[in-house]
Design a protein around this motif. Structure first.
Motif, PDB file in Angstrom:
ATOM      1  N   GLU A 176       0.858  -1.189   0.000  1.00 19.51           N
ATOM      2  CA  GLU A 176       0.000   0.000   0.000  1.00 19.51           C
ATOM      3  C   GLU A 176       0.892   1.235   0.000  1.00 19.51           C
ATOM      4  OE1 GLU A 176      -3.764   1.942   2.490  1.00 19.51           O
ATOM      5  OE2 GLU A 176      -2.798   0.105   3.173  1.00 19.51           O
ATOM      6  N   GLY A 177       0.619   2.143  -0.943  1.00 18.88           N
ATOM      7  CA  GLY A 177       1.390   3.378  -1.002  1.00 18.88           C
ATOM      8  C   GLY A 177       2.884   3.167  -1.198  1.00 18.88           C
ATOM      9  N   GLY A 178       3.253   2.157  -1.975  1.00 23.06           N
ATOM     10  CA  GLY A 178       4.664   1.906  -2.224  1.00 23.06           C
ATOM     11  C   GLY A 178       5.385   1.179  -1.114  1.00 23.06           C
ATOM     12  N   THR A 179       4.636   0.722  -0.101  1.00 23.80           N
ATOM     13  CA  THR A 179       5.225   0.006   1.029  1.00 23.80           C
ATOM     14  C   THR A 179       4.689  -1.419   1.078  1.00 23.80           C
ATOM     15  OG1 THR A 179       5.378   2.047   2.306  1.00 23.80           O
ATOM     16  CG2 THR A 179       5.533  -0.005   3.538  1.00 23.80           C
ATOM     17  N   ILE A 180       5.569  -2.365   1.317  1.00 22.31           N
ATOM     18  CA  ILE A 180       5.162  -3.767   1.436  1.00 22.31           C
ATOM     19  C   ILE A 180       4.707  -4.023   2.868  1.00 22.31           C
ATOM     20  CG2 ILE A 180       5.945  -6.158   1.309  1.00 22.31           C
ATOM     21  CD1 ILE A 180       7.883  -5.138  -0.905  1.00 22.31           C
ATOM     22  N   ASN A 181       3.473  -4.489   3.013  1.00 19.14           N
ATOM     23  CA  ASN A 181       2.872  -4.645   4.343  1.00 19.14           C
ATOM     24  C   ASN A 181       2.965  -6.059   4.905  1.00 19.14           C
ATOM     25  OD1 ASN A 181       2.105  -1.961   4.317  1.00 19.14           O
ATOM     26  ND2 ASN A 181       0.141  -2.387   3.369  1.00 19.14           N
ATOM     27  N   GLY A 182       3.246  -7.043   4.065  1.00 19.03           N
ATOM     28  CA  GLY A 182       3.298  -8.403   4.588  1.00 19.03           C
ATOM     29  C   GLY A 182       3.637  -9.415   3.520  1.00 19.03           C
ATOM     30  N   LEU A 183       4.265 -10.528   3.948  1.00 20.98           N
ATOM     31  CA  LEU A 183       4.600 -11.646   3.071  1.00 20.98           C
ATOM     32  C   LEU A 183       3.771 -12.862   3.481  1.00 20.98           C
ATOM     33  CD1 LEU A 183       8.492 -11.295   3.171  1.00 20.98           C
ATOM     34  CD2 LEU A 183       6.985 -10.527   1.337  1.00 20.98           C
ATOM     35  N   TYR A 184       3.356 -13.661   2.510  1.00 21.68           N
ATOM     36  CA  TYR A 184       2.482 -14.801   2.805  1.00 21.68           C
ATOM     37  C   TYR A 184       2.876 -16.019   1.961  1.00 21.68           C
ATOM     38  CZ  TYR A 184      -0.375 -10.966   4.569  1.00 21.68           C
ATOM     39  OH  TYR A 184      -0.815  -9.852   5.236  1.00 21.68           O
ATOM     40  N   GLY A 185       2.665 -17.206   2.532  1.00 22.52           N
ATOM     41  CA  GLY A 185       2.771 -18.463   1.790  1.00 22.52           C
ATOM     42  C   GLY A 185       4.116 -18.719   1.144  1.00 22.52           C
ATOM     43  N   LEU A 186       5.204 -18.460   1.853  1.00 21.31           N
ATOM     44  CA  LEU A 186       6.535 -18.641   1.267  1.00 21.31           C
ATOM     45  C   LEU A 186       6.792 -20.103   0.904  1.00 21.31           C
ATOM     46  CD1 LEU A 186       6.760 -15.846   2.683  1.00 21.31           C
ATOM     47  CD2 LEU A 186       9.162 -16.361   3.094  1.00 21.31           C
ATOM     48  N   GLU A 187       7.156 -20.351  -0.354  1.00 20.13           N
ATOM     49  CA  GLU A 187       7.474 -21.691  -0.851  1.00 20.13           C
ATOM     50  C   GLU A 187       8.874 -21.659  -1.456  1.00 20.13           C
ATOM     51  OE1 GLU A 187       5.655 -24.621  -1.131  1.00 20.13           O
ATOM     52  OE2 GLU A 187       3.846 -23.901  -0.119  1.00 20.13           O
ATOM     53  N   GLY A 188       9.841 -22.299  -0.783  1.00 26.99           N
ATOM     54  CA  GLY A 188      11.201 -22.371  -1.307  1.00 26.99           C
ATOM     55  C   GLY A 188      12.007 -21.111  -1.149  1.00 26.99           C
ATOM     56  N   LEU A 189      11.522 -20.157  -0.357  1.00 26.07           N
ATOM     57  CA  LEU A 189      12.219 -18.887  -0.118  1.00 26.07           C
ATOM     58  C   LEU A 189      12.153 -18.551   1.362  1.00 26.07           C
ATOM     59  CD1 LEU A 189      10.545 -16.812  -2.973  1.00 26.07           C
ATOM     60  CD2 LEU A 189      12.891 -17.629  -3.012  1.00 26.07           C
ATOM     61  N   ASN A 190      13.136 -17.800   1.854  1.00 29.32           N
ATOM     62  CA  ASN A 190      13.021 -17.266   3.209  1.00 29.32           C
ATOM     63  C   ASN A 190      12.509 -15.829   3.136  1.00 29.32           C
ATOM     64  OD1 ASN A 190      15.269 -15.442   2.849  1.00 29.32           O
ATOM     65  ND2 ASN A 190      16.674 -17.148   3.235  1.00 29.32           N
ATOM     66  N   GLU A 191      12.224 -15.236   4.278  1.00 32.01           N
ATOM     67  CA  GLU A 191      11.610 -13.903   4.313  1.00 32.01           C
ATOM     68  C   GLU A 191      12.509 -12.838   3.702  1.00 32.01           C
ATOM     69  OE1 GLU A 191      10.047 -12.667   8.028  1.00 32.01           O
ATOM     70  OE2 GLU A 191       8.723 -14.387   8.258  1.00 32.01           O
ATOM     71  N   THR A 192      13.819 -12.925   3.964  1.00 36.37           N
ATOM     72  CA  THR A 192      14.747 -11.927   3.423  1.00 36.37           C
ATOM     73  C   THR A 192      14.749 -11.962   1.900  1.00 36.37           C
ATOM     74  OG1 THR A 192      16.157 -12.114   5.381  1.00 36.37           O
ATOM     75  CG2 THR A 192      17.150 -11.152   3.411  1.00 36.37           C
ATOM     76  N   GLU A 193      14.808 -13.167   1.329  1.00 32.02           N
ATOM     77  CA  GLU A 193      14.809 -13.316  -0.126  1.00 32.02           C
ATOM     78  C   GLU A 193      13.500 -12.814  -0.729  1.00 32.02           C
ATOM     79  OE1 GLU A 193      17.644 -17.286  -0.529  1.00 32.02           O
ATOM     80  OE2 GLU A 193      15.480 -17.497  -0.211  1.00 32.02           O
ATOM     81  N   ALA A 194      12.385 -13.196  -0.110  1.00 33.80           N
ATOM     82  CA  ALA A 194      11.077 -12.784  -0.634  1.00 33.80           C
ATOM     83  C   ALA A 194      10.894 -11.276  -0.561  1.00 33.80           C
ATOM     84  CB  ALA A 194       9.970 -13.496   0.140  1.00 33.80           C
ATOM     85  N   MET A 195      11.312 -10.661   0.539  1.00 35.48           N
ATOM     86  CA  MET A 195      11.159  -9.211   0.692  1.00 35.48           C
ATOM     87  C   MET A 195      12.008  -8.470  -0.343  1.00 35.48           C
ATOM     88  SD  MET A 195       9.678  -6.722   2.196  1.00 35.48           S
ATOM     89  CE  MET A 195       8.956  -7.358   3.718  1.00 35.48           C
ATOM     90  N   ALA A 196      13.230  -8.931  -0.578  1.00 35.26           N
ATOM     91  CA  ALA A 196      14.089  -8.282  -1.572  1.00 35.26           C
ATOM     92  C   ALA A 196      13.476  -8.372  -2.963  1.00 35.26           C
ATOM     93  CB  ALA A 196      15.473  -8.926  -1.550  1.00 35.26           C
ATOM     94  N   LEU A 197      12.923  -9.531  -3.303  1.00 34.63           N
ATOM     95  CA  LEU A 197      12.306  -9.697  -4.619  1.00 34.63           C
ATOM     96  C   LEU A 197      11.018  -8.885  -4.727  1.00 34.63           C
ATOM     97  CD1 LEU A 197      12.505 -11.029  -7.345  1.00 34.63           C
ATOM     98  CD2 LEU A 197      11.379 -13.055  -6.405  1.00 34.63           C
ATOM     99  N   ALA A 198      10.250  -8.832  -3.648  1.00 33.79           N
ATOM    100  CA  ALA A 198       9.005  -8.050  -3.654  1.00 33.79           C
ATOM    101  C   ALA A 198       9.293  -6.572  -3.910  1.00 33.79           C
ATOM    102  CB  ALA A 198       8.271  -8.232  -2.334  1.00 33.79           C
ATOM    103  N   ARG A 199      10.357  -6.057  -3.297  1.00 30.59           N
ATOM    104  CA  ARG A 199      10.716  -4.646  -3.505  1.00 30.59           C
ATOM    105  C   ARG A 199      11.103  -4.388  -4.963  1.00 30.59           C
ATOM    106  NH1 ARG A 199      13.769  -5.018   1.698  1.00 30.59           N
ATOM    107  NH2 ARG A 199      12.464  -4.068   3.313  1.00 30.59           N
ATOM    108  N   ALA A 200      11.783  -5.363  -5.580  1.00 33.24           N
ATOM    109  CA  ALA A 200      12.162  -5.198  -6.984  1.00 33.24           C
ATOM    110  C   ALA A 200      10.940  -5.246  -7.898  1.00 33.24           C
ATOM    111  CB  ALA A 200      13.163  -6.292  -7.372  1.00 33.24           C
TER     112      ALA A 200
END
Length: 457
Positions: A176-200
């Motif tokens: 929301e508004g250019g900010t990532i509010n949450g990660l869900y259902g990670l499959e084969g990734l950890n939170e750090t990896e998912a957050m970095a990819l989400a920002r990209a």
């Protein structure tokens, strides 16, 4: 229409030519292999419907070819041919998964009939598998469209889409508004990896309406993100006509995405996910209205009852504690009488803001009714509750209330608190003790009181 492909396997050139000639006349695509090893090499490339193999050959036997072929993905049908057949070898062949067997010498019509029968059975089996696959896909989509709990919906959507591509990694994120509010259902990734990819990915979502494939070269990938990113599928999430995030599926860590990809299936599942997400947003909005106080936007009394039941169960299960805090504003009636009810309403809104500043994100605030508020302090013992209660009291006392205009006034609050399970063992008791501690403090006002000061435990 694609011709059926048959692989003939025999170490004798005469029989390879004989089979090839007979079956080519029937319009089949026929290939030949002179050994079991050569046959397996061809089978690994795929596209073979039937293997017609001699039972006895140097090196890998026909039975070996059968066993290895059956272990492959989408295995071909296998017909074993032998000149030394016994009932035992026939039974062994069928037990190992052979479709049928043929005894040399044979009638050419017998071979043609056997191949036709085998292909017809394979066609019916493929249709049955396809039907089952379509039913399974429909059920998955139906499930996704009907889920209203957001966490569960996104986790199930990621799982379904990753399964559909055969292999891969995935996750979902809300923004929301250019900010990532949450990660869900990670499959084969950890939170750090998912957050970095989400920002990209986030800058691409504004221009993404439906399912979209993105190659790694299109993204400013972060070194903290997942390794071996090649291709990414984005399935944007829209709720109440605004972009809310995306489900993301990418290639497996050690390879590329399977080919060809089931584009239609992915599109169907993404549409059902989008429908479920929109329904979930509407449901969450309706539930928010049902459980939220209109004036202060804090949760209401009805929601407090539900949360207390939930927190008591959680605390009992994991041997945790929590504290309940009651806040009552002193002489609040004077503001309504002096400045009017609009000023009083504005003051209550300001109190809600101050209370939010006094607690953690995990704690939950409620408007109990009138000028009374309640706070549930998660995993907070008696001493912790005392500190939070004093912080609330002091914050309110030191604040200059504007009452929604140029007016300024001061307020104080009396606060009572109790802790589960040390002070109370059930919902009714902890509400009663915290409320009673607060009312005992009202005899003095602008103080905090613990449940122990009521003389009861």
């Amino acid at each position: 229409m694609k011709k059926s492909a048959i692989l003939v396997v025999d170490d004798e050139l005469f029989f390879r030519r004989l089979y090839t000639e007979l079956l080519s006349e029937e319009g089949y695509e026929v290939e030949a292999a002179a050994s079991g090893d050569e046959a397996l090499e061809r089978l690994r490339q795929g596209g073979i419907d039937i293997v017609l193999t001699d039972m006895v050959m140097p090196g890998l036997s026909g039975m070996d070819v059968l066993r290895k072929a059956r272990s492959m993905n989408n295995p071909p049908e296998v017909i074993l041919v032998t000149g030394h057949a016994t009932l035992e070898t026939a039974i062994q062949a069928l037990k190992n998964g052979a479709r049928d067997y043929l005894i040399k010498p044979f009638n050419p019509e017998e071979l043609r009939h056997l191949i036709r029968t085998c292909l017809e059975q394979r066609r019916l089996l493929d249709e049955n598998i396809l039907l089952k696959s379509q039913i399974s896909l429909f059920r998955k989509g139906q499930n996704l469209a009907s889920l209203l709990e957001l966490d569960l919906l996104l986790a199930e959507a990621v799982k379904a889409l990753v399964q559909e591509v055969g292999e891969g990694r995935g996750f979902a994120f809300l923004s929301e508004g250019g900010t990532i509010n949450g990660l869900y259902g990670l499959e084969g990734l950890n939170e750090t990896e998912a957050m970095a990819l989400a920002r990209a990915i986030l800058p691409l979502l504004e221009s993404t309406v439906g399912m979209r494939r993105v190659e790694a070269a299109e993204l400013p990938l972060d070194p903290n993100g997942p390794g071996n990113v090649q291709s990414i599928f984005l399935f944007p999430l829209h709720g109440q006509k605004s972009q809310k995030g995306s489900v993301v599926v990418l290639n497996p860590a050690l390879g590329a995405m399977v080919s060809p990809l089931p584009q239609e299936n992915l599109l169907f599942l993404s549409e059902q996910t989008a429908l479920g997400f929109d329904n979930s947003c509407r449901y969450q909005g309706a539930r928010q209205m049902m459980y939220t106080d209109d004036l202060t936007e804090l949760y209401n009394y009805r929601y407090m009852q539900m949360m207390l039941d939930q927190e008591i169960r959680r605390s009992e299960r994991y041997s945790l504690c929590f504290s309940l805090v009651f806040i009552d504003l002193d002489h609040f009636k004077d503001i309504n009488d002096t400045h009017g009810h609009l000023a009083g309403s504005a003051t209550l809104k300001e109190v809600a803001v101050l209370l939010r500043q006094s607690v953690r994100d995990v704690d939950v605030l409620f408007r109990y009714g009138g000028d009374e508020f309640t706070a549930m302090l998660v995993e907070t013992d008696y001493e912790g509750a005392k500190q939070v209660a004093e912080r609330m009291r002091k914050t309110i006392e030191e604040h200059c209330f504007r009452a929604g205009g140029d007016l300024s006034c001061r307020l104080t609050a009396t606060i009572g608190y109790a802790t589960f399970p040390s002070n109370a063992g059930d919902k009714k008791s902890i509400i009663d003790l915290a409320d009673r501690a607060m009312y005992q403090g009202k005899q003095v006002r602008n103080v905090i009181r613990g449940a122990w000061e009521t003389g009861e435990k």
